[in-house]
Design an enzyme around this catalytic site. Sequence first.
Site, PDB file in Angstrom:
ATOM      1  N   ILE A  49      -9.427 -17.088  -0.738  1.00  0.00           N
ATOM      2  CA  ILE A  49      -8.546 -16.087  -1.334  1.00  0.00           C
ATOM      3  C   ILE A  49      -8.460 -14.883  -0.400  1.00  0.00           C
ATOM      4  CG2 ILE A  49      -8.267 -14.488  -3.273  1.00  0.00           C
ATOM      5  CD1 ILE A  49      -9.675 -16.606  -5.022  1.00  0.00           C
ATOM      6  N   ASP A  50      -7.244 -14.583   0.065  1.00  0.00           N
ATOM      7  CA  ASP A  50      -7.054 -13.423   0.930  1.00  0.00           C
ATOM      8  C   ASP A  50      -6.585 -12.224   0.094  1.00  0.00           C
ATOM      9  OD1 ASP A  50      -4.278 -13.683   0.477  1.00  0.00           O
ATOM     10  OD2 ASP A  50      -3.929 -14.701   2.377  1.00  0.00           O
ATOM     11  N   SER A  51      -6.296 -11.122   0.758  1.00  0.00           N
ATOM     12  CA  SER A  51      -5.958  -9.893   0.032  1.00  0.00           C
ATOM     13  C   SER A  51      -4.677 -10.034  -0.785  1.00  0.00           C
ATOM     14  CB  SER A  51      -5.851  -8.711   0.993  1.00  0.00           C
ATOM     15  OG  SER A  51      -4.872  -8.954   1.973  1.00  0.00           O
ATOM     16  N   ASP A  53      -3.544 -12.846  -2.118  1.00  0.00           N
ATOM     17  CA  ASP A  53      -3.923 -13.672  -3.266  1.00  0.00           C
ATOM     18  C   ASP A  53      -4.640 -12.817  -4.303  1.00  0.00           C
ATOM     19  OD1 ASP A  53      -2.979 -16.047  -2.062  1.00  0.00           O
ATOM     20  OD2 ASP A  53      -4.924 -16.444  -1.124  1.00  0.00           O
TER      21      ASP A  53
END
Length: 105
Positions: A49-51, A53
Amino acid sequence: MPDEITSAAQADGAAPDELTQRVLRIIAETQRKDPSQVTIDSSFEDLGIDSMDGVNIVFALENEFNINVPDEEVKNIRSVRDMVEGVRKLAGQTNPAADSAPAAS
């Protein structure tokens, strides 16, 4: 699907409360993850999960719980547990497991 979420959340040894189950479900749904992959102890890094997301998850949680997560709080969220604790705080709910723990003497 709820059974899968419950099973995954029980990895920490305690049955998850309703709020925790709802947060786990929303994270799994927004990220199109198998619910068994999302546990209370998962970091966002573990889940990929990135920023961006994270922002989508926050929006979904704000809608689900009718809360407003301050921008400065979003920056500090790095795990599923952080997300659950933040939602619990903003929703004004207490953690039943913590409430039933014996007091230290």
